[in-house]
Design an enzyme around this catalytic site. Structure first.
Site, PDB file in Angstrom:
ATOM      1  N   ASP A 204      -2.308   5.191  -4.567  1.00 53.43           N
ATOM      2  CA  ASP A 204      -3.628   4.580  -4.387  1.00 53.43           C
ATOM      3  C   ASP A 204      -4.589   5.267  -5.361  1.00 53.43           C
ATOM      4  O   ASP A 204      -4.169   6.063  -6.211  1.00 53.43           O
ATOM      5  CB  ASP A 204      -4.106   4.695  -2.922  1.00 53.43           C
ATOM      6  CG  ASP A 204      -4.923   3.474  -2.507  1.00 53.43           C
ATOM      7  OD1 ASP A 204      -5.956   3.225  -3.156  1.00 53.43           O
ATOM      8  OD2 ASP A 204      -4.529   2.778  -1.561  1.00 53.43           O
ATOM      9  N   HIS A 278      -6.263  -0.675  -6.582  1.00 58.15           N
ATOM     10  CA  HIS A 278      -5.932   0.625  -5.967  1.00 58.15           C
ATOM     11  C   HIS A 278      -5.098   1.510  -6.897  1.00 58.15           C
ATOM     12  O   HIS A 278      -4.248   2.263  -6.437  1.00 58.15           O
ATOM     13  CB  HIS A 278      -5.169   0.407  -4.649  1.00 58.15           C
ATOM     14  CG  HIS A 278      -6.043  -0.106  -3.541  1.00 58.15           C
ATOM     15  ND1 HIS A 278      -6.871   0.698  -2.811  1.00 58.15           N
ATOM     16  CD2 HIS A 278      -6.231  -1.364  -3.057  1.00 58.15           C
ATOM     17  CE1 HIS A 278      -7.533  -0.034  -1.907  1.00 58.15           C
ATOM     18  NE2 HIS A 278      -7.168  -1.285  -2.051  1.00 58.15           N
ATOM     19  N   GLU A 355      -7.076  -6.128  -2.242  1.00 56.27           N
ATOM     20  CA  GLU A 355      -8.396  -5.654  -2.667  1.00 56.27           C
ATOM     21  C   GLU A 355      -8.466  -5.351  -4.166  1.00 56.27           C
ATOM     22  O   GLU A 355      -8.979  -4.310  -4.570  1.00 56.27           O
ATOM     23  CB  GLU A 355      -8.774  -4.401  -1.857  1.00 56.27           C
ATOM     24  CG  GLU A 355      -8.877  -4.696  -0.373  1.00 56.27           C
ATOM     25  CD  GLU A 355      -9.127  -3.466   0.482  1.00 56.27           C
ATOM     26  OE1 GLU A 355      -9.844  -3.584   1.473  1.00 56.27           O
ATOM     27  OE2 GLU A 355      -8.589  -2.381   0.162  1.00 56.27           O
TER      28      GLU A 355
HETATM   29  C1  ACM Z   1      -5.542  -3.209   3.326  1.00 50.78           C
HETATM   30  O1  ACM Z   1      -5.944  -2.832   4.436  1.00 50.78           O
HETATM   31  N1  ACM Z   1      -6.317  -3.057   2.273  1.00 50.78           N
HETATM   32  C2  ACM Z   1      -4.242  -3.810   3.161  1.00 50.78           C
END
Ligand code: ACM
Length: 647
Positions: A204, A278, A355
């Site tokens: 991440d 991420h 995201e």
């Molecule tokens: C997530 O909670 N961004 C998969």
């Protein structure tokens, strides 16, 4: 007449109770498919022994049982000769498989002469043993010998098998790193409740945690940031001279060891490499993977703000994405997935997809050219182009792709499975297209959310109470159940700095989710679950596992009082049945001599604080919650009142 009837009823119900002893006092989580209780108990003999013809394939279960029995009883559990009838515990692999039990089911029978666990496969025996341990007195969880305990198991016949094959817990080791031993401990805890999948969120913005030998900077640079404590996400940006020595990673040997450890306990490990968003840790290590100028200055995030989140959307302040138009990205991913696929035996690799901010892509010439060349109409289709290429890479390594539900946007890769997290909508859509689905909706299974009122819980932006987690239903109406592989609960660790807090966030909500994933839907019962959870708390106390007691706290619902201008109506509630709530408006600390809550409250004219506490059977149970009236006014959309100063 009435008296006679009462007498008959009393006698017959006593008889019924006699012939069918109640199952109260038995507290198994997840609750089994069927359980019949007989009369009395089996008592462990002085010399405890385990008998099996399959010692080798059942070694983990044998060791588990021996470890518990030896430590807690102070005796030494022996292995009997195969077939020895007098052994206390018999572990039996069925010669002819019983189709109902499948690969994970078991039969457990306790009679006055001994305990028999039968299953088709070693996993079933292992789960039977987990159930057996929950039938022993709670002191079985002690790591040191406990005197004065009657080591007895109730006479029962249990037939049990799971509702779903995918029973997962996700652990984010990127936002905060958890050591190899801590991950093993997490596995030890999850298997007690028959979870069988660890989703390991390995990469991440805050850390790349898996050694990739062909790309050493991923861990030399990407695994380290600056240690900060407080409210993650709002830290002051580190200065260049602050040491980047906080974090860590797993070597490939560590990973092999963990996979073996998990496999011995019948847990599959699903690795996640979260791309194309991420990805700041990867970009900090290899800035050439970005489309954005200046990426060579990027650092692994240490919890300072770098994204803007607003209702219905988000954007990146610095570009944390792999560039889909950058041809260096795909050979990079090929290297990553070559090593990931070689390490992890599980059939799926999770490729993230969630995201992904598109605002830097929108400004990128390279992305614009890619769109023209490939006929991509919007940024969702750009991400879909990326996901399809990723799927090809992953499949070329002999693995299947699973991703968060954003991978549906712009067109789902042909064979991808979807993990539905933004509610169940994505899961429904994917299943309607014939794709496999794992349900993991924020609304029911997000373990990073607060478990009670924000006034007392460690702060996070949302709340998920235990009773809501318990109402999780993985198969939505109208969806082909065969496409729902199961579900999982997710622990994101932005605000989780250590294992004690990890445990606090995981338990008891993961007990609830375990039951939703293992037990038949019609066997679920909230009140009985609470009873069994409380019994499990006593075991966790002995195991020294932390858990949240938030279920005992009162909750508040504040509404505008329609009968009075600028006024509030406050409802108090509890999740657990049978609790009394006592309250004060005078700033003193209430106890059970204070007013008891019975109906919605209005606020005395000058009060600025409502204090509440729960009791059960005359004893305090929940925490005292001190709620400023202005906070309730704010929640109800009523104008704040000035708080009087303290003289
Ligand atoms: C997530 O909670 N961004 C998969």
């Amino acid at each position: 007449m009435r008296k006679t009837l009462l007498a008959i009823l009393t006698t017959s119900s006593m008889l019924a109770a006699f012939s069918q002893p109640s199952t109260t006092g038995i507290s198994i989580i997840p609750t089994p498919v069927s359980l019949t209780r007989g009369q009395g108990y089996f008592t462990l003999p002085g010399a405890i022994s385990i008998e099996t013809r399959d010692q080798q394939s059942l070694q983990q279960t044998i060791t588990d049982l021996q470890t518990h029995l030896d430590a807690a009883t102070g005796r030494h559990t022996l292995i009997s000769k195969p077939g020895a009838p007098a052994a206390a515990i018999h572990l039996i692999l069925n010669k002819t498989p019983d189709a109902t039990l499948g690969n994970e089911g078991y039969d457990l029978s306790v009679t006055t002469t001994g305990i028999h666990i039968k299953a088709n496969k070693p996993a079933g025996i292992f789960y039977g043993a987990q159930t057996l341990l929950q039938l022993f007195p709670k002191e079985i969880e002690s790591r040191t010998a406990v005197g004065g305990v009657a080591w007895q198991v109730p006479i029962v016949t249990i037939r049990d098998y799971p509702r779903f094959g995918w029973r997962g817990l996700m652990l984010d080791v990127s936002r905060h790193f958890f050591t190899k031993q801590e991950v093993k401990d997490f596995i030890d805890e999850m298997v007690k409740y028959k979870y069988n999948l660890l989703h390991w969120h390995l990469t991440d913005d805050q850390g790349w945690r898996i050694e990739i030998k062909a790309l050493p900077k991923l861990t030399e640079v990407g695994a380290w940031n600056v240690k900060r404590e407080g409210r993650f996400g709002g830290f002051v940006a580190p200065s260049p001279d602050e040491p980047r020595n906080y974090g860590g990673f797993y070597t490939q040997d560590d990973i092999k060891e963990l996979i073996r450890y998990a496999k011995d306990r019948f847990v599959d490990v699903l690795p996640e490499v979260d791309i194309p968003g991420h990805s700041l840790a990867a970009i900090a290590a290899y800035p050439e993977l970005s489309c954005t100028e200046g990426a060579d200055k990027y650092k692994v995030n240490s919890g300072e703000k770098f994204m803007n989140w607003y209702a219905g959307g988000f954007s990146a302040i610095i570009d944390n994405t792999l560039c889909p138009a950058n041809e260096k990205v795909y050979p990079f991913l090929d290297k990553v997935f070559t090593e990931v696929a070689a390490l992890f035996p599980f059939e799926y690799i999770h490729v993230g997809g969630d995201e992904c901010a598109k605002n830097f892509w929108e400004k990128s010439d390279a992305v614009r050219q890619l769109m023209q060349k490939e006929g991509l109409k919007n940024m969702q289709e750009v991400q879909s182009y990326f996901e399809k290429k990723v799927e090809k890479i992953v499949e070329s390594k002999g693995k299947k792709v699973i991703g968060w539900d954003e991978i549906l946007e712009g067109g789902l890769a042909p064979n991808a499975a979807v993990m539905s997290w933004r509610g169940i909508k994505g899961g429904i859509e994917a299943a309607k297209m014939g794709h496999q689905v794992v349900m993991s909706p924020t609304t029911f299974v997000y373990l990073d959310y607060m478990q009670g009122d924000a006034i007392i819980e460690p702060p996070v932006y949302a709340t998920l109470r235990l009773n809501t987690a318990y109402s999780f239903e993985p198969v939505p109406d109208g969806v082909d159940p065969s496409l729902i592989k199961g579900g999982q609960a997710n622990l994101w660790t932005e605000q989780v700095y250590n294992t004690r807090h990890l445990q606090y966030m995981v338990w008891p909500r993961s007990l609830a989710v375990a039951e939703c994933l293992w037990s038949p839907k019609e066997k679920k019962n909230w009140n009985d679950f609470v009873r069994r959870t409380e019994a499990t708390f006593q075991r966790m106390d002995i195991q020294q596992v932390k858990y949240a007691r938030s279920l005992y706290d009162a909750g508040f619902t504040a509404k505008k009082d329609p009968t009075a201008e600028d006024s509030l109506s406050i409802e108090l509630f509890t999740e657990v049945p049978g609790l009394d709530i006592y309250y004060s408006f005078d700033n003193s600390n209430p106890d059970n001599f204070y007013p008891k809550y019975t109906h919605p409250l209005t606020v005395p004219k000058d009060a600025d604080m409502l204090k509440v506490i729960t009791y059960r059977d005359g004893k305090p149970l929940g925490r005292q919650l001190d709620m400023p009236i202005n906070e309730l006014r704010h929640r109800a959309g009523v104008k704040n009142k000035p708080v009087p100063p303290i003289d």
